[in-house]
Design an enzyme around this catalytic site. Structure first.
Site, PDB file in Angstrom:
ATOM      1  N   GLU A   1      22.206   2.618  -1.784  1.00  0.00           N
ATOM      2  CA  GLU A   1      20.856   2.932  -1.293  1.00  0.00           C
ATOM      3  C   GLU A   1      19.800   2.077  -1.980  1.00  0.00           C
ATOM      4  O   GLU A   1      18.836   1.636  -1.354  1.00  0.00           O
ATOM      5  CB  GLU A   1      20.573   4.431  -1.504  1.00  0.00           C
ATOM      6  CG  GLU A   1      21.418   5.289  -0.568  1.00  0.00           C
ATOM      7  CD  GLU A   1      21.409   6.768  -0.921  1.00  0.00           C
ATOM      8  OE1 GLU A   1      21.587   7.092  -2.115  1.00  0.00           O
ATOM      9  OE2 GLU A   1      21.222   7.592  -0.022  1.00  0.00           O
TER      10      GLU A   1
ATOM     11  N   GLU B   1      29.255  10.176  -0.994  1.00  0.00           N
ATOM     12  CA  GLU B   1      28.754  11.487  -1.447  1.00  0.00           C
ATOM     13  C   GLU B   1      29.540  12.642  -0.833  1.00  0.00           C
ATOM     14  O   GLU B   1      29.652  13.715  -1.438  1.00  0.00           O
ATOM     15  CB  GLU B   1      27.264  11.631  -1.095  1.00  0.00           C
ATOM     16  CG  GLU B   1      26.325  10.771  -1.924  1.00  0.00           C
ATOM     17  CD  GLU B   1      26.066   9.389  -1.337  1.00  0.00           C
ATOM     18  OE1 GLU B   1      26.867   8.926  -0.481  1.00  0.00           O
ATOM     19  OE2 GLU B   1      25.062   8.768  -1.729  1.00  0.00           O
TER      20      GLU B   1
ATOM     21  N   ALA C   1      24.150   7.559  -8.098  1.00  0.00           N
ATOM     22  CA  ALA C   1      23.440   8.485  -8.984  1.00  0.00           C
ATOM     23  C   ALA C   1      24.424   9.034 -10.010  1.00  0.00           C
ATOM     24  O   ALA C   1      25.621   9.161  -9.734  1.00  0.00           O
ATOM     25  CB  ALA C   1      22.828   9.617  -8.170  1.00  0.00           C
TER      26      ALA C   1
HETATM   27  N1  CO8 Z   1      28.082   8.912 -12.152  1.00  0.00           N
HETATM   28  C1  CO8 Z   1      28.499   9.106 -13.407  1.00  0.00           C
HETATM   29  N2  CO8 Z   1      29.527   8.442 -13.952  1.00  0.00           N
HETATM   30  C2  CO8 Z   1      30.199   7.562 -13.185  1.00  0.00           C
HETATM   31  C3  CO8 Z   1      29.809   7.313 -11.861  1.00  0.00           C
HETATM   32  C4  CO8 Z   1      28.693   8.030 -11.333  1.00  0.00           C
HETATM   33  N3  CO8 Z   1      28.237   7.850 -10.082  1.00  0.00           N
HETATM   34  N4  CO8 Z   1      30.654   6.382 -11.340  1.00  0.00           N
HETATM   35  C5  CO8 Z   1      31.509   6.060 -12.320  1.00  0.00           C
HETATM   36  N5  CO8 Z   1      31.245   6.761 -13.425  1.00  0.00           N
HETATM   37  C6  CO8 Z   1      31.942   6.705 -14.711  1.00  0.00           C
HETATM   38  C7  CO8 Z   1      33.281   7.408 -14.660  1.00  0.00           C
HETATM   39  O1  CO8 Z   1      33.116   8.791 -14.843  1.00  0.00           O
HETATM   40  C8  CO8 Z   1      34.015   6.742 -15.798  1.00  0.00           C
HETATM   41  O2  CO8 Z   1      33.568   7.303 -17.011  1.00  0.00           O
HETATM   42  P1  CO8 Z   1      34.662   7.583 -18.202  1.00  0.00           P
HETATM   43  O3  CO8 Z   1      35.151   6.214 -18.603  1.00  0.00           O
HETATM   44  O4  CO8 Z   1      33.847   8.240 -19.270  1.00  0.00           O
HETATM   45  O5  CO8 Z   1      35.728   8.426 -17.609  1.00  0.00           O
HETATM   46  C9  CO8 Z   1      33.496   5.316 -15.761  1.00  0.00           C
HETATM   47  O6  CO8 Z   1      32.279   5.357 -15.009  1.00  0.00           O
HETATM   48  C10 CO8 Z   1      34.437   4.361 -15.050  1.00  0.00           C
HETATM   49  O7  CO8 Z   1      34.742   4.916 -13.787  1.00  0.00           O
HETATM   50  P2  CO8 Z   1      36.237   5.126 -13.253  1.00  0.00           P
HETATM   51  O8  CO8 Z   1      37.171   5.394 -14.388  1.00  0.00           O
HETATM   52  O9  CO8 Z   1      36.194   6.141 -12.162  1.00  0.00           O
HETATM   53  O10 CO8 Z   1      36.542   3.661 -12.689  1.00  0.00           O
HETATM   54  P3  CO8 Z   1      37.440   3.259 -11.452  1.00  0.00           P
HETATM   55  O11 CO8 Z   1      37.533   1.773 -11.487  1.00  0.00           O
HETATM   56  O12 CO8 Z   1      38.719   4.030 -11.439  1.00  0.00           O
HETATM   57  O13 CO8 Z   1      36.613   3.716 -10.150  1.00  0.00           O
HETATM   58  C11 CO8 Z   1      34.620   3.960  -8.812  1.00  0.00           C
HETATM   59  C12 CO8 Z   1      35.370   3.142  -9.891  1.00  0.00           C
HETATM   60  C13 CO8 Z   1      35.349   3.807  -7.463  1.00  0.00           C
HETATM   61  C14 CO8 Z   1      33.238   3.397  -8.714  1.00  0.00           C
HETATM   62  C15 CO8 Z   1      34.606   5.459  -9.217  1.00  0.00           C
HETATM   63  O14 CO8 Z   1      34.101   5.562 -10.546  1.00  0.00           O
HETATM   64  C16 CO8 Z   1      33.767   6.337  -8.346  1.00  0.00           C
HETATM   65  O15 CO8 Z   1      34.212   6.727  -7.280  1.00  0.00           O
HETATM   66  N6  CO8 Z   1      32.529   6.665  -8.791  1.00  0.00           N
HETATM   67  C17 CO8 Z   1      31.676   7.620  -8.133  1.00  0.00           C
HETATM   68  C18 CO8 Z   1      31.078   7.029  -6.862  1.00  0.00           C
HETATM   69  C19 CO8 Z   1      30.212   8.066  -6.192  1.00  0.00           C
HETATM   70  O16 CO8 Z   1      30.651   9.140  -5.805  1.00  0.00           O
HETATM   71  N7  CO8 Z   1      28.913   7.729  -6.020  1.00  0.00           N
HETATM   72  C20 CO8 Z   1      27.950   8.597  -5.403  1.00  0.00           C
HETATM   73  C21 CO8 Z   1      27.251   9.444  -6.422  1.00  0.00           C
HETATM   74  S1  CO8 Z   1      26.135  10.609  -5.690  1.00  0.00           S
HETATM   75  C22 CO8 Z   1      24.791   9.658  -5.266  1.00  0.00           C
HETATM   76  O17 CO8 Z   1      24.724   8.497  -5.529  1.00  0.00           O
HETATM   77  C23 CO8 Z   1      23.687  10.357  -4.560  1.00  0.00           C
HETATM   78  C24 CO8 Z   1      22.476   9.475  -4.460  1.00  0.00           C
HETATM   79  C25 CO8 Z   1      21.292  10.260  -3.968  1.00  0.00           C
HETATM   80  C26 CO8 Z   1      20.131  10.161  -4.937  1.00  0.00           C
HETATM   81  C27 CO8 Z   1      19.813  11.463  -5.511  1.00  0.00           C
HETATM   82  C28 CO8 Z   1      19.258  11.375  -6.918  1.00  0.00           C
HETATM   83  C29 CO8 Z   1      18.853  12.697  -7.512  1.00  0.00           C
END
Ligand code: CO8
Length: 257
Positions: free
Chosen positions: A111, A131, A65
């Site tokens: 998911e 999360e 998300a």
């Molecule tokens: N949301 C928003 N932006 C994101 C997300 C995300 N989930 N994941 C990555 N991005 C963005 C980063 O902010 C970054 O943006 P920018 O270039 O502007 O800084 C860009 O994507 C590239 O990401 P990274 O620089 O972090 O890339 P890396 O290769 O270093 O890392 C990862 C990749 C491991 C995927 C890392 O980005 C990460 O950990 N992302 C977040 C993963 C996460 O926590 N996911 C869970 C989110 S919460 C959720 O999914 C709840 C679901 C329940 C549904 C509810 C709906 C209302």
């Protein structure tokens, strides 16, 4: 229909949905999920589509998300928007849905993949429910579907640590059906989708429904559910055709009725 966050195409009898927010690792916001729902609606009523493949790109299926979009959300906004309900769309969709996963499938991305009927993974795929690292828990089915797929202890470990599980382990634990080299993951999913699309459509719909009932019903009720659907298929032209074609040693011509 015009989409901004997903790319929707049809190849042969396969509906393709590509998540298309590569700059944010295909993070899922309300717009993406709304468009996803619209694409499913479109495919649902199109008899030419018999199976659907959802994919992202090689680097990410989806990193979950959109954290930026929900960072200031209130519970009531979440409740009213109810876009979490869209995560259940692949399960409720009548035709089989395959998730083709390469790279990250995290949080809501994991998911969404798990809500599909089959996951085909590339060797680079990584699954996780991280999360906990941002102060919440999975909210679109992760605690339930991951645990049912890989068992309590490992699901608990992944959910409590936020660590990722690689493709080979996901295969070994039954979360995914197959792992293929990165350059082949989408084609492998499409090939499987074409094969499923070539089967009797009503039987495919019932097979999907019955397998999914395993997660919802006690065994006795599940067996009854399956048997009723099996009997019902004897009212279809495709059952007559399928059995006649087998006995005549020819290829069946499905009508979907
Ligand atoms: N949301 C928003 N932006 C994101 C997300 C995300 N989930 N994941 C990555 N991005 C963005 C980063 O902010 C970054 O943006 P920018 O270039 O502007 O800084 C860009 O994507 C590239 O990401 P990274 O620089 O972090 O890339 P890396 O290769 O270093 O890392 C990862 C990749 C491991 C995927 C890392 O980005 C990460 O950990 N992302 C977040 C993963 C996460 O926590 N996911 C869970 C989110 S919460 C959720 O999914 C709840 C679901 C329940 C549904 C509810 C709906 C209302």
């Amino acid at each position: 229909m015009a989409y901004e966050n997903i790319i929707v195409t049809i190849e042969d009898a396969v509906g393709l949905i590509q998540l298309n927010r590569p700059k944010v690792m295909n993070a899922l916001n309300a717009q993406v999920m709304t468009e996803l729902g619209q694409a499913f609606d479109e495919f649902e009523t199109n008899d030419a589509v018999r199976c659907v493949v959802i994919h992202g790109n090689e680097r990410a299926f989806s990193a979950g998300a959109d954290i930026d979009a929900m960072k200031t959300a209130t519970p009531v906004e979440m409740l009213k928007g109810n876009w979490v309900a869209q995560w259940d769309r692949p399960r409720k969709f009548a035709k089989p849905v395959i998730a083709a996963v390469s790279g990250y499938a995290l949080g809501g991305g994991c998911e969404l993949a798990m809500a599909c009927d089959i996951i085909i993974a590339s060797e680079s795929a990584q699954f996780g429910q991280p999360e906990i690292n941002i102060g919440v828990i999975p909210g679109a089915g992760g605690t339930q579907r991951l645990t049912r797929a890989i068992g309590k202890s490992r699901a608990m470990e992944l959910t409590l640590t936020g660590k990722f599980m690689k493709a080979d382990e996901a295969l070994q634990r039954g979360l995914v059906a197959r792992v293929v080299p990165v350059e082949m993951y989408l084609e492998a999913a499409k090939t499987l989708a074409r094969e499923i699309a070539s089967k009797a459509p009503v039987a495919a719909q019932f097979a999907k429904e019955c397998v999914n009932k395993v997660f919802e019903l006690p065994l006795g009720e599940g067996l009854d559910y399956e048997r009723r659907h099996f009997y019902f298929l004897f009212s279809t032209e495709d059952q007559r055709e399928g059995m006649a074609a087998f006995l005549a040693k020819r290829k069946a011509e499905w009508k979907g009725k």
